[in-house]
Design a protein around this motif. Structure first.
Motif, mmCIF file in Angstrom:
data_model
loop_
_atom_site.group_PDB
_atom_site.id
_atom_site.type_symbol
_atom_site.label_atom_id
_atom_site.label_comp_id
_atom_site.label_asym_id
_atom_site.label_seq_id
_atom_site.Cartn_x
_atom_site.Cartn_y
_atom_site.Cartn_z
ATOM 1 N N ASP A 226 -6.793 -9.622 -8.360
ATOM 2 C CA ASP A 226 -7.869 -8.638 -8.498
ATOM 3 C C ASP A 226 -7.358 -7.254 -8.127
ATOM 4 O O ASP A 226 -7.707 -6.264 -8.759
ATOM 5 C CB ASP A 226 -9.033 -9.003 -7.569
ATOM 6 C CG ASP A 226 -9.618 -10.359 -7.904
ATOM 7 O OD1 ASP A 226 -10.271 -10.465 -8.951
ATOM 8 O OD2 ASP A 226 -9.378 -11.316 -7.128
ATOM 9 N N VAL A 227 -6.530 -7.209 -7.064
ATOM 10 C CA VAL A 227 -6.014 -5.930 -6.567
ATOM 11 C C VAL A 227 -4.523 -6.070 -6.274
ATOM 12 O O VAL A 227 -4.092 -7.091 -5.725
ATOM 13 C CB VAL A 227 -6.767 -5.485 -5.285
ATOM 14 C CG1 VAL A 227 -6.148 -4.222 -4.690
ATOM 15 C CG2 VAL A 227 -8.257 -5.261 -5.571
ATOM 16 N N ILE A 228 -3.765 -5.046 -6.661
ATOM 17 C CA ILE A 228 -2.347 -4.972 -6.293
ATOM 18 C C ILE A 228 -2.156 -3.631 -5.591
ATOM 19 O O ILE A 228 -2.567 -2.587 -6.113
ATOM 20 C CB ILE A 228 -1.445 -5.045 -7.541
ATOM 21 C CG1 ILE A 228 -1.639 -6.388 -8.250
ATOM 22 C CG2 ILE A 228 0.028 -4.837 -7.167
ATOM 23 C CD1 ILE A 228 -0.941 -6.512 -9.596
ATOM 24 N N ALA A 229 -1.565 -3.646 -4.390
ATOM 25 C CA ALA A 229 -1.326 -2.394 -3.655
ATOM 26 C C ALA A 229 0.169 -2.241 -3.431
ATOM 27 O O ALA A 229 0.829 -3.154 -2.922
ATOM 28 C CB ALA A 229 -2.077 -2.396 -2.324
ATOM 29 N N PHE A 252 -1.618 2.623 -5.773
ATOM 30 C CA PHE A 252 -0.326 2.935 -5.144
ATOM 31 C C PHE A 252 -0.412 4.265 -4.416
ATOM 32 O O PHE A 252 -1.180 5.154 -4.781
ATOM 33 C CB PHE A 252 0.818 2.892 -6.147
ATOM 34 C CG PHE A 252 0.859 4.038 -7.114
ATOM 35 C CD1 PHE A 252 -0.042 4.104 -8.165
ATOM 36 C CD2 PHE A 252 1.794 5.041 -6.972
ATOM 37 C CE1 PHE A 252 -0.021 5.161 -9.049
ATOM 38 C CE2 PHE A 252 1.833 6.102 -7.862
ATOM 39 C CZ PHE A 252 0.922 6.161 -8.903
ATOM 40 N N PHE A 253 0.388 4.363 -3.339
ATOM 41 C CA PHE A 253 0.316 5.544 -2.482
ATOM 42 C C PHE A 253 1.712 6.036 -2.100
ATOM 43 O O PHE A 253 1.851 6.921 -1.252
ATOM 44 C CB PHE A 253 -0.503 5.238 -1.210
ATOM 45 C CG PHE A 253 -0.047 3.991 -0.499
ATOM 46 C CD1 PHE A 253 -0.564 2.756 -0.837
ATOM 47 C CD2 PHE A 253 0.947 4.056 0.464
ATOM 48 C CE1 PHE A 253 -0.104 1.598 -0.211
ATOM 49 C CE2 PHE A 253 1.407 2.922 1.095
ATOM 50 C CZ PHE A 253 0.878 1.684 0.749
ATOM 51 N N ASN A 274 -7.212 -0.669 -14.087
ATOM 52 C CA ASN A 274 -7.424 0.595 -13.382
ATOM 53 C C ASN A 274 -6.177 0.881 -12.566
ATOM 54 O O ASN A 274 -5.842 0.092 -11.674
ATOM 55 C CB ASN A 274 -8.624 0.480 -12.444
ATOM 56 C CG ASN A 274 -9.869 0.045 -13.189
ATOM 57 O OD1 ASN A 274 -10.523 0.845 -13.826
ATOM 58 N ND2 ASN A 274 -10.182 -1.242 -13.137
ATOM 59 N N ILE A 275 -5.495 1.977 -12.868
ATOM 60 C CA ILE A 275 -4.307 2.350 -12.087
ATOM 61 C C ILE A 275 -4.685 3.572 -11.252
ATOM 62 O O ILE A 275 -5.072 4.611 -11.795
ATOM 63 C CB ILE A 275 -3.097 2.625 -13.006
ATOM 64 C CG1 ILE A 275 -2.766 1.345 -13.786
ATOM 65 C CG2 ILE A 275 -1.895 3.091 -12.188
ATOM 66 C CD1 ILE A 275 -1.537 1.413 -14.659
ATOM 67 N N LEU A 276 -4.604 3.402 -9.937
ATOM 68 C CA LEU A 276 -5.207 4.374 -9.019
ATOM 69 C C LEU A 276 -4.170 4.937 -8.055
ATOM 70 O O LEU A 276 -3.446 4.181 -7.410
ATOM 71 C CB LEU A 276 -6.291 3.683 -8.191
ATOM 72 C CG LEU A 276 -7.366 2.918 -8.974
ATOM 73 C CD1 LEU A 276 -8.047 1.895 -8.078
ATOM 74 C CD2 LEU A 276 -8.386 3.898 -9.531
#
Ligand SMILES: NC(=O)c1ccc[n+]([C@@H]2O[C@H](COP(=O)([O-])OP(=O)(O)OC[C@H]3O[C@@H](n4cnc5c(N)ncnc54)[C@H](OP(=O)(O)O)[C@@H]3O)[C@@H](O)[C@H]2O)c1
Length: 333
Positions: A226-229, A252-253, A274-276
Motif C-alpha cells: 500500500d505504501v513504500i517509503a 520519498f524524502f 501516487n509518487i510523493l
C-alpha cells in the motif's frame, strides 16, 4: 561554552570554545544534554548542501534543560526538560514549507554545543519515558517519518508498508511508529544482520537490496505494498512501481543514491500510483509525532552514544552505513 564546530568543507569536526548564544525575545536558552547526528550533518560537512556557510555549529536534534528565558517568555519554562523541533518557520500552508523555512543547525547555530537558543515555540516537553539520549534521537527523523507516512502517504492500520534501507535513522523510526499502530512492515537493507534486527523490532521480513533481482524476491513474499517509503532514490526506485499495489503511495524524502532513473510512465498511470515528495513537517505534525511516541512508549533505537570528541567516528560510521539506529553525541561521555 564548548561546541563541536564544522570548520570548513571536508574538514573534520573540532571541539572548541565559542561565545554563548544570545537569548532574544521569545527565545529560550537550552542546556544541551544530548544531540543526534543526521545525514544532513554529513552532507554539510561534505559541502553538498544548499546555502553553506562555515565555520558552522550543526546539529538539528537535541534535548536538554531550559537554562534561561528571553523577554516575553513565561518563566515556568525554566528547568523544564525539553526536546527541540528543528523545523523552523514552516509557513502558513500545511501542504508545503514556505520561503522562510529553515532547519536548526545551519544557518542558525544547532545542538552540537553546550547551549543552544531557539524560539520558545520550538521546544516541547521531553516524553517522560525517554532518557535525554533517546529523546535527542527522535526530532528530525521522527518528524520527517511521521509526515511522510501519515500525512503524505496516508498510512493506516492494516496497510502493508515497505521501508527501504532500514539501517537509516529515519527508516528505523518509521518502522517503530508503523509497527506500533498495527501496520505490516517489510524492509530492505544492504546488510542481512540489519534485516534480522528489524524483524526483532516487529518487521514481517525483508530482503537485501544488494542482491540481483531483490524486488522479485519481495514480490514473491508480498502481494503488493500500500505504501513504500524510501530515501535512497537512484536506480532502485524504478522497482517501486512494480512493488506498489494499484492506487499505492510511494513517498520519498531523500536521494542518497542520486537521481531517479527510467520510470515507466505507463505502469504509473495505469496503476493510479501516487509518487510523493516529503520534507520535515509542520509544528502540528511534530506535536502529533511526539504524542505517538508517548502513547505507545516507543523507544528509539540508538546505535551508539559518543562524546563530541568522537563525532568524526560517528560521521564515518554513517558514511559506511554500518550503524543501526541513531548516533547520539553528549559532552560528558
Ligand atoms: N527531506 C527531509 O526532510 C529529510 C529528512 C531526513 C533525512 N533526509 C535524507 O534522507 C536520507 C536518509 O537520511 P537518514 O538521516 O535517515 O540517514 P542514515 O541514518 O545515514 O541512513 C542512510 C541509510 O540509507 C540506506 N541506503 C544506502 N543505500 C541504499 C540503497 N541503495 N537502497 C536503500 N537504502 C539504502 C542504508 O541502509 P542500510 O544500512 O539498511 O543498508 C543507510 O543506513 C539522506 O539522504 C537524508 O539527507 C531528508
Amino acid at each position: 561554552m564548548l561546541a563541536l564546530v564544522c570548520p570548513d568543507k571536508e574538514q573534520p569536526f573540532v571541539v572548541q570554545e565559542v561565545p554563548l548564544p544570545q537569548v532574544e525575545k521569545n527565545e529560550v536558552l537550552v542546556q544541551v544534554k544530548a544531540a543526534a547526528i543526521n545525514h544532513r550533518d554529513y552532507w554539510i560537512q561534505k559541502g553538498q548542501y544548499a546555502n553553506l556557510r562555515y565555520p558552522a555549529i550543526l546539529g538539528s536534534d537535541g534535548s536538554g534543560i531550559v537554562a534561561a528565558v528571553g523577554e516575553a517568555v513565561n518563566e515556568h519554562w525554566l528547568g523544564k526538560e525539553v526536546i527541540i523541533n528543528p523545523a523552523m518557520n514552516w509557513g502558513n500552508n500545511p501542504a508545503f514549507n514556505g520561503p522562510d523555512f529553515t532547519i536548526l543547525g545551519l544557518p542558525r547555530q544547532g545542538c552540537f554545543a553546550e547551549y543552544v537558543s531557539v524560539p520558545v515555540t520550538q521546544v516541547h516537553a521531553k516524553p517522560t519515558h525517554l532518557s535525554f539520549e533517546q529523546a535527542a534521537a527522535i526530532p528530525l527523523s521522527g518528524l520527517t517519518g511521521y509526515r511522510a507516512l501519515f500525512t503524505r502517504a496516508q498510512l493506516k492500520p492494516g496497510d502493508t508498508l515497505l521501508l527501504t534501507g532500514i539501517g537509516g535513522g529515519t527508516a528505523l523510526l518509521m518502522l517503530q511508529m508503523a509497527v506500533a499502530i498495527g501496520v505490516q512492515v517489510y524492509v530492505t537493507s544492504g546488510n542481512d544482520a540489519k534485516i534480522d534486527k528489524a524483524v526483532q523490532l516487529g518487521a514481517a521480513g525483508g530482503v537485501n537490496y544488494t542482491m540481483n533481482g531483490w524486488h522479485k524476491l519481495l514480490q514473491a513474499m508480498v502481494n503488493g505494498f500500500d505504501v513504500i517509503a524510501d530515501s535512497a532514490a537512484g536506480d532502485g526506485f524504478k522497482n517501486f512501481v512494480d512493488l506498489a499495489k494499484p492506487g499505492g503511495r510511494i513517498v520519498f524524502f531523500g536521494g542518497t543514491q542520486g537521481p531517479i532513473t527510467t520510470l515507466n510512465p505507463q505502469k504509473i498511470f495505469w496503476k493510479q500510483l501516487n509518487i510523493l515528495g516529503s520534507t520535515m513537517g509542520t509544528p502540528e505534525e511534530f506535536s502529533a509525532m511526539v504524542a505517538l511516541f508517548q502513547q505507545y512508549r516507543i523507544q528509539p533505537v540508538i546505535d551508539e552514544i559518543l562524546s563530541f570528541e568522537n563525532a568524526e567516528h560517528a560521521i564515518r560510521k554513517m558514511d559506511d552505513a554500518t550503524q543501526f539506529g541513531k548516533l547520539v553525541l553528549t559532552l560528558n561521555k
